[in-house]
Design a protein around this motif. Sequence first.
Motif, PDB file in Angstrom:
ATOM      1  N   PHE A   1       0.837  -1.201   0.000  1.00 39.41           N
ATOM      2  CA  PHE A   1       0.000   0.000   0.000  1.00 39.41           C
ATOM      3  C   PHE A   1       0.868   1.245   0.000  1.00 39.41           C
ATOM      4  O   PHE A   1       1.854   1.319   0.733  1.00 39.41           O
TER       5      PHE A   1
ATOM      6  N   TRP B   1      -7.477  -9.043  -1.476  1.00 35.66           N
ATOM      7  CA  TRP B   1      -7.023  -7.941  -0.630  1.00 35.66           C
ATOM      8  C   TRP B   1      -8.154  -7.122   0.023  1.00 35.66           C
ATOM      9  O   TRP B   1      -7.887  -6.269   0.862  1.00 35.66           O
ATOM     10  N   SER B   2      -9.433  -7.389  -0.360  1.00 34.05           N
ATOM     11  CA  SER B   2     -10.485  -6.482   0.103  1.00 34.05           C
ATOM     12  C   SER B   2     -10.694  -6.554   1.625  1.00 34.05           C
ATOM     13  O   SER B   2     -10.897  -5.519   2.279  1.00 34.05           O
TER      14      SER B   2
ATOM     15  N   ALA C   1      -7.953  -4.474   3.122  1.00 36.33           N
ATOM     16  CA  ALA C   1      -8.101  -3.039   2.851  1.00 36.33           C
ATOM     17  C   ALA C   1      -9.190  -2.425   3.733  1.00 36.33           C
ATOM     18  O   ALA C   1      -9.056  -1.288   4.198  1.00 36.33           O
ATOM     19  N   ARG C   2     -10.249  -3.210   3.992  1.00 37.36           N
ATOM     20  CA  ARG C   2     -11.346  -2.686   4.829  1.00 37.36           C
ATOM     21  C   ARG C   2     -10.883  -2.360   6.245  1.00 37.36           C
ATOM     22  O   ARG C   2     -11.421  -1.495   6.913  1.00 37.36           O
TER      23      ARG C   2
ATOM     24  N   LEU D   1      -7.958  -1.146   7.106  1.00 37.09           N
ATOM     25  CA  LEU D   1      -6.913  -0.127   7.218  1.00 37.09           C
ATOM     26  C   LEU D   1      -7.336   1.171   7.890  1.00 37.09           C
ATOM     27  O   LEU D   1      -6.625   1.658   8.777  1.00 37.09           O
TER      28      LEU D   1
ATOM     29  N   GLU E   1      -3.302   4.390   1.260  1.00 35.23           N
ATOM     30  CA  GLU E   1      -4.357   4.227   0.263  1.00 35.23           C
ATOM     31  C   GLU E   1      -5.050   2.895   0.528  1.00 35.23           C
ATOM     32  O   GLU E   1      -4.412   1.937   0.970  1.00 35.23           O
ATOM     33  N   THR E   2      -6.342   2.810   0.244  1.00 38.01           N
ATOM     34  CA  THR E   2      -7.040   1.561   0.573  1.00 38.01           C
ATOM     35  C   THR E   2      -7.171   0.626  -0.627  1.00 38.01           C
ATOM     36  O   THR E   2      -7.773  -0.434  -0.521  1.00 38.01           O
ATOM     37  N   VAL E   3      -6.589   1.039  -1.745  1.00 39.63           N
ATOM     38  CA  VAL E   3      -6.450   0.097  -2.862  1.00 39.63           C
ATOM     39  C   VAL E   3      -4.949  -0.154  -3.018  1.00 39.63           C
ATOM     40  O   VAL E   3      -4.169   0.796  -3.129  1.00 39.63           O
ATOM     41  N   PRO E   4      -4.535  -1.410  -2.944  1.00 45.65           N
ATOM     42  CA  PRO E   4      -3.091  -1.664  -2.961  1.00 45.65           C
ATOM     43  C   PRO E   4      -2.437  -1.272  -4.274  1.00 45.65           C
ATOM     44  O   PRO E   4      -3.053  -1.357  -5.340  1.00 45.65           O
TER      45      PRO E   4
END
Length: 386
Positions: A232, A298-299, A302-303, A305, A313-316
């Motif tokens: 990330f 990865w979702s 990411a949730r 974070l 960033e929440t999208v790698p």
Amino acid sequence: MTRWDAETAVVGLGAWGAAALWRLASRGVDVVGFERFTAGHTLGSSHGCSRMLRLARPEHPGLVPLARRSKELWEQLTDTERDTASGRESLFTACGGLAIGPEDGRVAGGTLRAARAHGVPVRTFTASALRFRHPRHTGVPRRHIGVWEPSAGVVRPEPALRAMLTAAEQAGARVATDSRITQVEHIPGGVRLHTPHASLTARQVVLTAGAWLPALLPGLPLQTVRMPLARFRELETDSGFDPESFPSFRRELDDGRILWGSGTQDTQNVSLALYDGMGEGKPFDPEDTDRSVSAEDWSDLARLLPAKVPGLETVPARVAVGTRTHAPDGMYVLGRPGGDPRVIVAGGAGIHGLAQAPGIGEAVADLATGTPSPVPLDFLSPDRFN
Ligand SMILES: Cc1cc2nc3c(=O)[nH]c(=O)nc-3n(C[C@H](O)[C@H](O)[C@H](O)COP(=O)(O)OP(=O)(O)OC[C@H]3O[C@@H](n4cnc5c(N)ncnc54)[C@H](O)[C@@H]3O)c2cc1C
């Protein structure tokens, strides 16, 4: 004159095979290593982000001496590299490691108990001290603690693998890449190894083929699952994710899952992964070369974070899929299956195997040369599930 083409053959040159080759050659054993792909390829487990080395291993007391020996050997190899290749990236850095979680839990609590039992120096601090020292870890419940192990460190897989293979070759080992062993034939007093084009005999074989082990030795109780790891980007540069502020860590969450990773290193982004526990993860066939990634990889991570590690960033920026192979009890297998003097198997390294590679290589060399091991290895016997 010997009747064998090699005294010992090692099949699979990931971290464990390279370490076995190195430790065998350094004892003067006539050894040849086979790797089906190129050395350092990305279809096995020994590539990608840096790997954590911890001495306070809560998973089993027998892992502590292996980790200690591994650390000594990494330091020795790092010094050799410094002498021979100045300016090359370091393969081992003793930068410390952090465990976070409940005091009676498996991560921080387990680390603390293992440290006390084995005399590994650690420092503990409360959740509020943790917030002060490592502010990028947020939402840590008040009853959780931080355990700092200064002797922990990180190993970089690619330079580490290269250094072990180089050291092995310098000590006389032969290395054959792009050489897939298709069959291990048992012959009187030894083995005959077949590639698609040739065969070679050896008095004994060390199988270190990672996720491919069951194909070479059917019946081994090993399972392989996918293991995604995401990188990330920081939302702002220099925002507290450097290795000092955000060191390698494992953090036990309230639902029992383990969030782990490390801060920015060199030009790398922050590496993070979520470990659901043993038995979790999608079964994976190592012959499947498709390593494509979906949001499912990865979702969930990411949730978490914004609440647990804000500032990213929440999208790698990147997700790499590796594999994890382990025995039903989460440990490795290391030993002679059925007591066969012709075969040693070492695999199922799970998510903690790379850092332990030199200690494992040393244990393999002990077994192969009939040297009593200073480290008790029965708990890793491949026959323990029979
Ligand atoms: C995302 C991720 C994070 C991790 N984090 C850590 C960590 O923090 N700390 C840690 O210590 N460990 C960690 N690990 C685990 C560690 O990387 C692995 O345990 C270790 O790399 C396994 O090494 P190996 O040699 O057993 O297997 P591999 O690296 O898979 O090597 C097996 C080799 O055998 C070869 N091979 C297979 N079949 C044949 C054949 N028939 N003939 C010839 N060659 C063959 C393969 O091509 C391969 O190169 C992590 C792993 C992943 C995926």
